[in-house]
Structures are given as C-alpha cells and as structure tokens.
Design an enzyme around this catalytic site. Structure first.
Site, PDB file in Angstrom:
ATOM      1  CD  GLU A 231      -2.994  -1.121   0.477  1.00  0.00           C
ATOM      2  OE1 GLU A 231      -3.112  -0.152  -0.304  1.00  0.00           O
ATOM      3  OE2 GLU A 231      -3.788  -2.066   0.494  1.00  0.00           O
ATOM      4  CB  CYS A 265      -1.874   7.023   1.258  1.00  0.00           C
ATOM      5  SG  CYS A 265      -3.131   6.108   2.144  1.00  0.00           S
TER       6      CYS A 265
END
Ligand code: NAP
Length: 457
Positions: A231, A265
């Site tokens: 990720e 993010c």
C-alpha cells in the site's frame, strides 16, 4: 532514523529506544513460529472472542491512546479519537464476519470428476507488517484484525517515530487473551527488515509506506518467493464538473486535503476544476483554506497541526519552492509559520506545469495543487497523468459523466460526490505505483491465506 518519540509540536525528544539486537529478534521470530503451530488450529469463534476483548480494551483506553498518537506524530486530538473509534469498528467487523469470509467455497464437483470440490482458506504463518506513522493505529489494525482472525500470527515493524504506539499495539492483543506470540512488535530500524524477511519462518509481508520502501521489501520478498501486499503513496485527483453541488464540493475539498495535517495517502492532492466553475470554486476554496486554525493539535479547536517530522516539513517546503521558482502562483499559505515545531501553513498553488516536481510527486502535507480544465477528457487525462493510482474523487450529478469517471479513472477507488475514505466494509488498495493487493473487506482477509483446492472423489 533513530527510534524515538519526538513531539512535532515542539521538536522536543521525549523518549528514545534501543532497537532490538539480532538475538532478541530471533527470540521473537521463534516464538511466532512456535505459536503459529497451535494458533492456526484455534476455533474462529475463540479468535472472535479474543478480538472483541481487544476491541473493548482499546475502546476503554481511547483517550490515552489518542493523546499518545497526537504526541508522537502531531495529528489533532479530535482526529486521533476518531482513529481509535475506527479501529474498534474494524476489529468488531472482522470478529463478526471472519467465519463467513473464511467458509469453504463450494465448486462444481461433478464438472471436474469429483463427488465434491471446494476451496478452503487456510492461514499461511508469521506475516511481517511494515507500517507507517501517519495513521499509527489504523494502519496496523487493518493488517492485524484480519490476519489474526484468519489464524496467521503477526510481527509488526512500525515506523521509528511512533515507538510507543507500536509497543501499545504489541501488548493490546496479549492483554485481550490472544496467546503469547500471536502479535509482537519488533522495535527495529528499516535496515533490519531484510534479515527478518529472509528468515524462512516468516512467510509473507505487507508494507504500507513510500514507493522506495515498497520496492525494496517487494524485491527482497520476491527473491525469497514470498507473497507481499503493498500500500504505497498516492496523488489523488479531485475533479469538479459544472453540475456539482459546489458548496459540498468546496467544503469536502478542504477536509480531503488537510485531513491528518495533509499526510494521508488518500488525501485529495490535485484539484482539477472545470473552467465554468473554476473561479467560483477557487475563491471559496482559498477562503476556507485561509480560515483554517493552525496550532497545537492537543487543542480541540485546532484544524491543522504540525507535520510529523522535520524532514517531511522541509520536503514540502522544497516542493512548493521548486514550483514557485518555475512560475507557479501561491493563492494562500506557502510559508512556515513563525513558531516552534514543524508547521506549514495550508497552501493553495496554481499555474502548475509538467516540469515542476509538484506535477508528478506526492505532496505529503497541507498544500493543494489547483488546475483548470476545459472538459471531461482533459480532466481525465490530467487525473491519470501521474504514476500513482490509489484513490480518486469526482464531483458531478450528470450520470453519463459519473459512469465515465468510474470507467476511466486509473485508481484503486473512485468516489463520486464524496471523499475517498477507508472502511472495513470496502476493499482498499491501489494500481500503478500505488501498490497491489487489497486490504479490508473479504478481499483483505484472504490475501494472506492459502486458497487450498480440495477434490474428493
Ligand atoms: P516510509 O518512509 O516508506 O516508511 C514506512 C515504513 O517503512 C516505516 O516503518 C519505515 O521504517 C519502513 N521503511 C522505510 N524504508 C524501508 C526500507 N528500505 N526497507 C524496509 N522498510 C523500510 O513512509 P512514510 O514516510 O513513513 O509514510 C508516508 C508514505 O506512506 C506516503 O507515501 C503515503 O502515501 C504512504 N501511505 C500509503 C498508504 C496506503 O494505504 N496506500 C497509507 C498510509 C501511507 P522507519 O520508520 O524505521 O524508516
């Protein structure tokens, strides 16, 4: 990076830690491997009971944990409390649904000459989780809850600037009743990750963090033929079309950019606005960004706290300076406030061109890039131009445009008329250089399972 708690609001080092030595790491891996041999066979209902106890413990300690996170990485106390609540929800979700997600999956036996055929989900073993500081609790929990419910055991290498949160996590599951060794924190630096990953008893790894860290872990794991989930970063587009509800689009844009002091993010980072509504959107967006209260994250009234590290603040300053030096214009912010700590004023920047670093790189702080586009084709081309593909937002009430964004945005998620968020119920992950594999939902728990084919004649 030294393993230490350094308060980003003041710059003061509060506590330092010695990394584990080789012998201590060995002891923990050995314990994980031994524990896995029995833990893998525990009843899923028993694991669910332990997970519910862990969730209750965490809930009862919400304030203490929230203050710890705020002290270690500067997120506002209000958002830290929400993060704890989200973790409790995520743990309860997997406690309630793991049995269903892991149930044998029937296949068409007679079609393959069997009386019966099915797929069984079985745990893999000790999994290494390399985690970032930005959501110090949630990032780790969204690995730990499904992993433990699947019957895996976890080894957590957390970011070096959140050691106390990491230690808390290491103790939480044991205090809730999980057997010793099911979930252990390894206080180690990033240089010690390779040895852990190459250990034959560690069977897989997940990393949430930057692209270089992901590439490194994936290449080591690849050479050992071990599964990874990555990720990584994102530079999410936030497209606003003329039919959008502009009040909602502007208010959400501010939250989407400055959540977690701009260090998420899936924060919206590039605002791509149709020319028909550009001036109106810009005026309102800039006014709201200017009105944000920057200050001590422990204060309830603060909207934006400091960046987590001095390096992070300096990186942001350099990205903005590079753009301004090449002709970009700052509509608000663009400076470091005169106060201790690693603050950066919420910023909106426009007239960005491809030769500026900010055009392609991830902006990890409260600075929004603003672009004007003539139509949906230009919006999509700009949205897809970066190497990232994590989340994406599009604001339009036109159903044909909505379908076009769903079909053509290159991202692991598209949110129409809303802000990208993670929830236990929805799969989460990226495409392109934002990584691969999925966390959360049924997809997340199955990532670290052996999907065993069973054929019974
Ligand atoms: P980072 O520097 O990559 O650190 C993340 C973790 O990786 C830390 O535990 C770090 O340890 C470790 N690490 C760093 N370099 C490593 C290497 N070469 N080998 C093994 N481990 C290594 O990232 P960050 O600056 O903390 O976090 C920000 C990044 O994470 C942003 O790009 C953000 O977008 C991304 N992120 C992605 C997601 C997602 O779900 N896609 C979620 C949150 C954040 P040390 O602390 O000891 O260096």
């Amino acid at each position: 990076m030294a393993i230490a708690t350094v308060n980003p609001t003041t710059g003061e080092t509060l506590k330092t830690f010695e990394p584990l030595d080789e012998h201590e790491v060995e002891e923990r891996i050995a314990l994980a491997a031994t524990e896995f041999a029995t833990y893998r066979a525990t009843d899923v209902k028993q694991r669910a009971a332990w997970m519910q106890s862990a969730a209750s413990l965490l809930e009862s300690e919400q304030e203490q944990v929230a203050r710890l996170m705020t002290t270690e990485m500067g997120k506002t106390l209000v958002s830290a409390r929400s993060e704890v609540a989200k973790c409790v929800k995520g743990m309860m979700y997997y406690a309630e649904h793991a049995e269903e997600f892991l149930a044998d999956e029937p296949a068409d036996g007679p079609a393959v000459g069997a009386r019966r055929a099915y797929a069984r989900y079985q745990p893999l073993g000790p999994v290494l989780a390399v985690m970032p500081w930005n959501f110090p609790l949630w990032q780790a929990i969204r690995f730990a809850a499904p992993a433990l419910m699947a019957g895996n055991v976890g080894l957590l290498k957390h970011a070096s600037n959140v050691p106390q949160t990491a230690l808390y996590l290491g103790e939480l599951f044991a205090r809730a009743g999980f057997p010793d060794g099911c979930f252990q924190t390894l206080l180690i630096g990033s240089g010690q990750v390779e040895a852990v990953l190459r250990d034959h008893r560690v069977v897989a790894a997940t990393l949430t963090g930057s692209e270089p860290a992901g590439r490194s872990v994936a290449s080591i794991a690849g050479s050992e033929v071990k599964k990874t989930v990555l990720e990584l970063g994102g530079s999410d587009p936030y497209v606003v079309m003329p039919s959008a509800d502009l009040d909602a689009a502007v208010a959400t844009a501010v939250t989407a950019r400055v959540q977690n002091n701009g260090q998420s993010c899936i924060a919206a980072k590039r605002f791509i606005v149709h020319t028909d509504v550009y001036d109106d959107f810009t005026a309102r967006f800039v006014a709201r960004m200017e009105a944000l209260r920057v200050g001590d994250p422990q204060e309830e009234s603060t909207d934006v706290g400091p960046l987590a590290t001095e390096q992070g603040r300096d990186d942001l300053e350099m990205l903005v300076a590079d753009a301004v030096g090449r002709g970009a214009h700052v509509l608000c912010g663009g400076f470091i406030p005169d106060r201790p700590g690693w603050f950066y004023q919420p910023t909106v920047i426009t007239d960005i061109t491809p030769e500026m670093r900010i055009f392609m790189e991830e902006v990890f702080g409260p600075a929004a890039s603003l672009y004007r586009v003539a139509d949906i084709d230009e919006a999509l081309a700009l949205a897809n131009v970066t190497d990232f593909g994590l989340g994406s937002n599009a604001w339009t009430t036109d159903e044909i445009e909505q379908e076009r964004f769903v079909a053509d945005l290159e991202a692991g998620a598209v949110f129409i008329n809303g802000m990208v968020t993670s929830s236990p119920e929805l799969p989460f992950g990226g495409v392109k250089n934002s990584g691969y594999g999925r966390e959360l939902s049924a997809h997340g728990i199955r990532e670290f399972c052996n999907i065993k084919t069973v054929w019974i004649g």
